[in-house]
Write a protein that holds these residues in place. Structure first.
Motif, PDB file in Angstrom:
ATOM      1  N   SER A 392       0.833  -1.209   0.000  1.00 60.41           N
ATOM      2  CA  SER A 392       0.000   0.000   0.000  1.00 60.41           C
ATOM      3  C   SER A 392       0.861   1.249   0.000  1.00 60.41           C
ATOM      4  CB  SER A 392      -0.948   0.018   1.211  1.00 60.41           C
ATOM      5  OG  SER A 392      -0.234   0.155   2.420  1.00 60.41           O
ATOM      6  N   ASP A 393       0.402   2.238  -0.759  1.00 60.72           N
ATOM      7  CA  ASP A 393       1.048   3.540  -0.747  1.00 60.72           C
ATOM      8  C   ASP A 393       0.773   4.241   0.574  1.00 60.72           C
ATOM      9  OD1 ASP A 393       2.506   3.847  -3.091  1.00 60.72           O
ATOM     10  OD2 ASP A 393       0.778   4.495  -4.266  1.00 60.72           O
ATOM     11  N   THR A 394       1.714   5.060   0.986  1.00 54.78           N
ATOM     12  CA  THR A 394       1.523   5.862   2.190  1.00 54.78           C
ATOM     13  C   THR A 394       0.382   6.854   1.968  1.00 54.78           C
ATOM     14  OG1 THR A 394       3.859   5.672   2.731  1.00 54.78           O
ATOM     15  CG2 THR A 394       2.651   7.482   3.759  1.00 54.78           C
ATOM     16  N   GLY A 395      -0.463   7.002   2.974  1.00 53.13           N
ATOM     17  CA  GLY A 395      -1.592   7.930   2.860  1.00 53.13           C
ATOM     18  C   GLY A 395      -2.904   7.198   3.010  1.00 53.13           C
ATOM     19  N   MET A 396      -3.932   7.724   2.362  1.00 47.07           N
ATOM     20  CA  MET A 396      -5.267   7.188   2.538  1.00 47.07           C
ATOM     21  C   MET A 396      -5.395   5.759   2.023  1.00 47.07           C
ATOM     22  SD  MET A 396      -6.514   9.619   4.220  1.00 47.07           S
ATOM     23  CE  MET A 396      -8.081   8.805   4.494  1.00 47.07           C
TER      24      MET A 396
END
Length: 575
Positions: A392-396
């Protein structure tokens, strides 16, 4: 006779390295030619060296062994830095082999020359430049042994003329075995047990260091009647089949976890270096079990530090613990957690907004009936394999994964959860997929993250890496938007003018799918997961959907309200 380059590649192959990531060129040519002639090690040529370092780090995290990447002279090596910092912060061993200018030119400010030993001094536990073939294989041995023993990054710089130089046949490095885990001192365990036995309300905060001791962790929670807060990294093994867990704390937290931490008398931390000080409770008796003594007490005040392997320490601790017969504390925390999960489950229903017709709507109620990101994450959780690897990408994107994806079965999870970099999900997915192309790999990508390193979509196609890249395309840097609004600032600089990302994916050779209707979401997710090659699933999601932590302060709530007023009066994104 063999060359330095062939010795290096043969030694890494014998260590078990299967894949090396990088961009070919100049000083690396002897090394990449040695890979070309090897039948044990495969080269993956990326479009940006940052991707190479992220991919190598992902492989290291998933296997527990050495990941390897390469960057050539100057700029090529510099590009590795962000991914290497992620490996450092994740505590995983990675070897970066960097090119260097010809040995006779070192120190002359030659074309592209960079002082690699100095450049990598902060990120690496070992950084040396080979200046003579006679230093090999000993410097390779030191680099790998240090990376493995200290679970960090080693950088070995090799000038092109040295890489091609001959070595005596039979020059082979000796690599150490991984250090064996150690149990804690009995006196420390007895003191911890006394504190736990004296407490009527114990909560546990459990991290990735305890993932190999699930049975012992559960037995400890049962003995103490303790609700268990899991760090995001601990979800991977400890979430499934765990009747004591109450989810995560911090930004991705929930009322059950908050209640467990705030209302306990004693907090038992096991295998975690959870970094967010504001999420720790105050005025509690804290016991911390960690294999690394330098971690004890660096996040919150600790009354009893226990230095030792989580599994061995819990095994020795359990016989010293009394049975806690009052279960009211864990019941109350679990009730809050389950009520929260039920409320959030409603948001994942594609028909949720239709149920609101005729009711009062607000600016964040999704008036355009855009796809809710919660529904995307829930659909992926529903249809993905029980052996899937998630990034998962950092953030939402990480928030939605944490809330809606369960780590059941043999699922794995990695992300930039300590460095917090953008653009990590796709490169880490490439690394995971290269380990086993038959295993499903799903990346939760933000649109900002994916487009930052979009050139390496071509790598997925070129090397037939069947990653499933799910893009939460809300046209925003969503976490930055939330940060601004919690601070009372109107949204600014966060709007992204994205193309049709599914069409971009198709142009690169991926199977591209775009979803704009929530009722088409399930079918699109199933199609993406069933496709036998790389997929880019471009889901247009609601940019107003945010996740506010359960312990948000009154000031943050006021700031969010003021920001919304300012946005309506002065600004709407970029307008």
């Amino acid at each position: 006779m063999s060359t330095v380059a062939t010795m290096v590649i043969e030694a890494l192959a014998n260590l078990g390295v299967k894949t090396i990531w990088g961009v070919v060129g100049d000083a690396l040519n002897p090394l990449t030619d040695a890979i070309r002639t090897s039948d044990k090690v495969h080269w993956v040529g990326v479009r940006h060296e940052e991707v190479a370092a992220f991919a190598a780090g992902a492989q290291s995290q998933l296997t527990g062994t050495l990941g390897v990447c390469m960057g050539t002279v100057g700029p090529g090596s510099i590009h590795l830095l962000n991914g290497l910092y992620d490996a450092k912060k994740s505590g995983t061993p990675v070897l970066a082999i960097c090119g260097q200018v010809p040995s006779e030119e070192i120190g002359s400010d030659y074309f592209q020359e960079v002082n690699n030993d100095q450049l990598f001094s902060d990120v690496a536990v070992f950084a040396r430049t080979v200046t003579s073939p006679a230093q090999m294989p000993y410097l390779l041995e030191q680099a790998v042994n240090t990376a493995m023993a200290r679970r960090g990054v080693a950088v070995l710089s090799i000038p092109g003329d040295i890489g091609g130089a001959e070595l005596p046949k039979g020059a082979v490095p000796n690599f150490i075995d991984v250090e064996q885990p150690a149990a804690a001192h009995p006196d420390a365990l007895r003191a911890a047990a006394e504190a736990l036995n004296a407490s009527t309300k114990v909560a546990m905060l459990v991290g990735m260091g305890a993932r190999g001791a699930k049975g012992l962790v559960l037995a400890t929670a049962e003995r103490l009647a303790a609700p268990m807060v899991l760090t995001l990294k601990a979800k991977e093994v400890l979430e499934d089949g765990n009747d004591f867990q109450v989810g995560q704390a911090g930004l991705i937290g929930n009322p059950g976890a908050q209640h467990a931490l705030e209302d306990c008398q004693t907090l038992l931390m096991v295998g975690t270096d959870f970094p967010y000080r504001d999420s720790y409770p105050h005025g509690k008796t804290v016991i911390q079990i960690d294999s690394r003594g330098e971690h004890i007490g660096r996040r919150t005040a600790v009354a009893h530090g226990v230095v030792g392997d989580a599994g061995l320490s819990l095994e020795a601790l359990l016989p010293l613990l009394k049975h806690h017969t009052d279960h009211s504390f864990i019941v109350s925390a679990r009730d809050r957690y389950q009520q929260w999960t039920q409320r959030h489950a409603r948001l994942a229903d594609p028909s949720h907004d239709e149920h609101l017709v005729g009711k009062v709507r607000t600016a964040v109620d999704n008036p355009e009936h855009a796809i809710r990101p919660e529904a995307v994450a829930a659909a992926i959780d529903k249809y993905a394999s029980d052996s899937a690897i998630f990034t998962s990408d950092t953030g939402m994107s990480t928030v939605w994964l944490a809330h809606y994806v369960t780590m059941r079965g043999q699922r794995r999870l990695i992300g930039s959860y300590n460095l917090g970099s953008m653009a990590n999900a796709m490169p880490q997915a490439l690394g995971a997929s290269a380990l086993d192309r038959s295993r499903q790999v799903v990346a939760f990508c933000g649109d900002g993250g994916l487009t930052m390193l979009m050139g390496d979509l071509l790598t997925a196609v070129a090397y037939d890496l069947p990653v499933k890249l799910v893009v939460f395309n809300n046209g925003r840097l969503g976490m930055v938007k939330l940060e601004q609004e919690q601070g009372g600032l109107p949204e600014f600089g966060t709007v992204l003018k994205n193309p049709n990302l599914a069409e971009v994916g198709r142009a690169c050779g991926l199977h591209g799918i775009r979803v704009e209707d929530p009722h088409q979401l399930d079918a699109a997710v199933q199609e993406a997961l069933a496709h036998d090659g790389p997929v880019l699933l471009d889901v247009v999601t609601n940019p107003e959907e945010v996740s506010v932590p359960p312990n948000a302060s009154a000031g943050q709530a006021w700031g969010f309200g003021m920001a919304k007023i300012k946005e309506s009066l002065f600004s709407k994104g970029e307008s």
